[in-house]
Design an enzyme around this catalytic site. Structure first.
Site, PDB file in Angstrom:
ATOM      1  N   GLU A  23      -9.377   4.653   7.330  1.00  0.00           N
ATOM      2  CA  GLU A  23      -9.899   5.684   8.230  1.00  0.00           C
ATOM      3  C   GLU A  23     -10.691   6.740   7.462  1.00  0.00           C
ATOM      4  O   GLU A  23     -11.779   7.152   7.879  1.00  0.00           O
ATOM      5  CB  GLU A  23      -8.747   6.369   8.981  1.00  0.00           C
ATOM      6  CG  GLU A  23      -7.928   5.453   9.867  1.00  0.00           C
ATOM      7  CD  GLU A  23      -6.673   4.939   9.188  1.00  0.00           C
ATOM      8  OE1 GLU A  23      -5.729   4.577   9.889  1.00  0.00           O
ATOM      9  OE2 GLU A  23      -6.637   4.873   7.939  1.00  0.00           O
ATOM     10  N   ASP A  78       9.729   7.637  -0.137  1.00  0.00           N
ATOM     11  CA  ASP A  78       8.951   8.297  -1.170  1.00  0.00           C
ATOM     12  C   ASP A  78       8.593   7.281  -2.247  1.00  0.00           C
ATOM     13  O   ASP A  78       9.452   6.506  -2.689  1.00  0.00           O
ATOM     14  CB  ASP A  78       9.767   9.442  -1.776  1.00  0.00           C
ATOM     15  CG  ASP A  78       8.935  10.376  -2.627  1.00  0.00           C
ATOM     16  OD1 ASP A  78       8.263   9.892  -3.560  1.00  0.00           O
ATOM     17  OD2 ASP A  78       8.950  11.595  -2.364  1.00  0.00           O
ATOM     18  N   GLU A  92     -12.117   6.415   4.534  1.00  0.00           N
ATOM     19  CA  GLU A  92     -13.323   5.821   3.963  1.00  0.00           C
ATOM     20  C   GLU A  92     -14.453   5.803   4.987  1.00  0.00           C
ATOM     21  O   GLU A  92     -15.605   6.115   4.660  1.00  0.00           O
ATOM     22  CB  GLU A  92     -13.011   4.401   3.498  1.00  0.00           C
ATOM     23  CG  GLU A  92     -14.118   3.735   2.720  1.00  0.00           C
ATOM     24  CD  GLU A  92     -13.681   2.411   2.127  1.00  0.00           C
ATOM     25  OE1 GLU A  92     -14.547   1.704   1.583  1.00  0.00           O
ATOM     26  OE2 GLU A  92     -12.470   2.086   2.212  1.00  0.00           O
ATOM     27  N   ASP A 143      -3.465  11.819  -2.067  1.00  0.00           N
ATOM     28  CA  ASP A 143      -3.514  13.272  -2.223  1.00  0.00           C
ATOM     29  C   ASP A 143      -3.941  13.610  -3.652  1.00  0.00           C
ATOM     30  O   ASP A 143      -3.312  13.160  -4.604  1.00  0.00           O
ATOM     31  CB  ASP A 143      -2.119  13.852  -1.937  1.00  0.00           C
ATOM     32  CG  ASP A 143      -2.123  15.372  -1.824  1.00  0.00           C
ATOM     33  OD1 ASP A 143      -2.969  16.026  -2.464  1.00  0.00           O
ATOM     34  OD2 ASP A 143      -1.274  15.902  -1.089  1.00  0.00           O
ATOM     35  N   ASP A 194     -12.705   9.349  -2.576  1.00  0.00           N
ATOM     36  CA  ASP A 194     -14.010  10.024  -2.575  1.00  0.00           C
ATOM     37  C   ASP A 194     -14.008  11.185  -3.565  1.00  0.00           C
ATOM     38  O   ASP A 194     -15.028  11.831  -3.762  1.00  0.00           O
ATOM     39  CB  ASP A 194     -14.352  10.547  -1.171  1.00  0.00           C
ATOM     40  CG  ASP A 194     -13.458  11.704  -0.771  1.00  0.00           C
ATOM     41  OD1 ASP A 194     -12.217  11.601  -0.961  1.00  0.00           O
ATOM     42  OD2 ASP A 194     -13.982  12.713  -0.266  1.00  0.00           O
ATOM     43  N   GLU A 230       0.867  -1.178   0.000  1.00  0.00           N
ATOM     44  CA  GLU A 230       0.000   0.000   0.000  1.00  0.00           C
ATOM     45  C   GLU A 230       0.898   1.220   0.000  1.00  0.00           C
ATOM     46  O   GLU A 230       1.789   1.344   0.851  1.00  0.00           O
ATOM     47  CB  GLU A 230      -0.924   0.037   1.211  1.00  0.00           C
ATOM     48  CG  GLU A 230      -1.866   1.251   1.177  1.00  0.00           C
ATOM     49  CD  GLU A 230      -2.765   1.377   2.403  1.00  0.00           C
ATOM     50  OE1 GLU A 230      -3.655   2.249   2.375  1.00  0.00           O
ATOM     51  OE2 GLU A 230      -2.556   0.635   3.392  1.00  0.00           O
ATOM     52  N   LYS A 273      -4.239  21.111  -8.371  1.00  0.00           N
ATOM     53  CA  LYS A 273      -3.779  22.045  -9.394  1.00  0.00           C
ATOM     54  C   LYS A 273      -3.227  21.284 -10.601  1.00  0.00           C
ATOM     55  O   LYS A 273      -2.490  20.315 -10.445  1.00  0.00           O
ATOM     56  CB  LYS A 273      -2.718  22.978  -8.820  1.00  0.00           C
ATOM     57  CG  LYS A 273      -3.264  23.898  -7.730  1.00  0.00           C
ATOM     58  CD  LYS A 273      -2.187  24.831  -7.216  1.00  0.00           C
ATOM     59  CE  LYS A 273      -2.756  25.760  -6.127  1.00  0.00           C
ATOM     60  NZ  LYS A 273      -1.737  26.677  -5.564  1.00  0.00           N
TER      61      LYS A 273
END
Length: 217
Positions: A196, A98, A198, A120, A156, A43, A124
């Protein structure tokens, strides 16, 4: 997701045996680290770890690696791992890194599935390449997934979701399944483990988008 800086995070992570300190040294050898030949799933952007910890608990025959960029966030996942509920798990490891260097840490075909949950959105347009479902990141995932390897993505953010489906198609991947309302899709929601975010978003009535994409070659 970025939490406030927690001074003890670095020292705690350094001391924890399930946090891998030099992951690039494990490239091509992750099965040996787990001590078995079970499939490995990762993940990226695991946050506080609720999803991956519950996946590891539900599927003991799969090895899981949680990748998180921020040490103060990863600390929370480690603390959850050490709780009574999860302390007996042996099929999970954590890495603070990263996602851009995923190809330096895992060998070709070493990972069978990648989970991206509530990443995230980088709203932009000039930041589109930073989105974890952009073609740039899809090319990185191709370095570690075999042909037929899969990505599962939940969000979402419907705008990000549509962007992701376009990028997946343009990158030559196969869009196996998708839904704009996961919790009302019996097929795709079967066995779903919530993150969390979700839980929070769905409790507000926000529909959850999910897709499964397959690497073709």
């Amino acid at each position: 997701m970025r939490l406030r800086n927690i001074p003890r995070a670095e020292s705690t992570l350094q001391a924890h045996e399930l946090v891998i300190k030099h992951p690039e040294e494990q490239k091509g050898k992750w099965c040996s680290l787990f001590g078995n030949s079970n499939p490995i799933e990762i993940e990226i952007g695991m946050g506080k770890g609720q999803f991956l910890l519950n996946m590891a608990k539900a599927h003991p025959d799969i090895n899981y690696i949680g990748i998180e960029r921020y040490s103060s966030v990863l600390l929370r996942a480690v603390e959850h791992l050490d709780s009574e509920e999860f302390q007996d798990l042996h099929n999970i490891r954590f890495v603070c890194m990263d996602a851009r260097v995923v190809g330096e840490v895992f060998a070709p075909g070493e990972i069978s599935r990648i989970y991206l949950n509530f990443s995230d959105p980088w709203p932009k347009a000039r930041h589109a390449r930073r989105r974890l479902t952009s073609r740039e990141f899809l090319s990185r995932y191709e370095q570690v997934l075999p042909s037929g390897g899969k990505i599962e993505f939940k969000t979402d953010n419907t705008e990000l979701f549509r962007f992701s489906m376009e990028e997946i198609t343009e990158a030559g991947w196969h869009l196996e399944k998708y839904t704009y309302d996961l919790h009302h899709n019996d097929e795709m929601n079967a066995g779903n483990i919530m993150t969390e975010y979700e839980e929070k978003f769905s409790s507000r009535g926000n529909p959850i988008n999910k897709l499964i994409a397959v690497r073709k070659n």
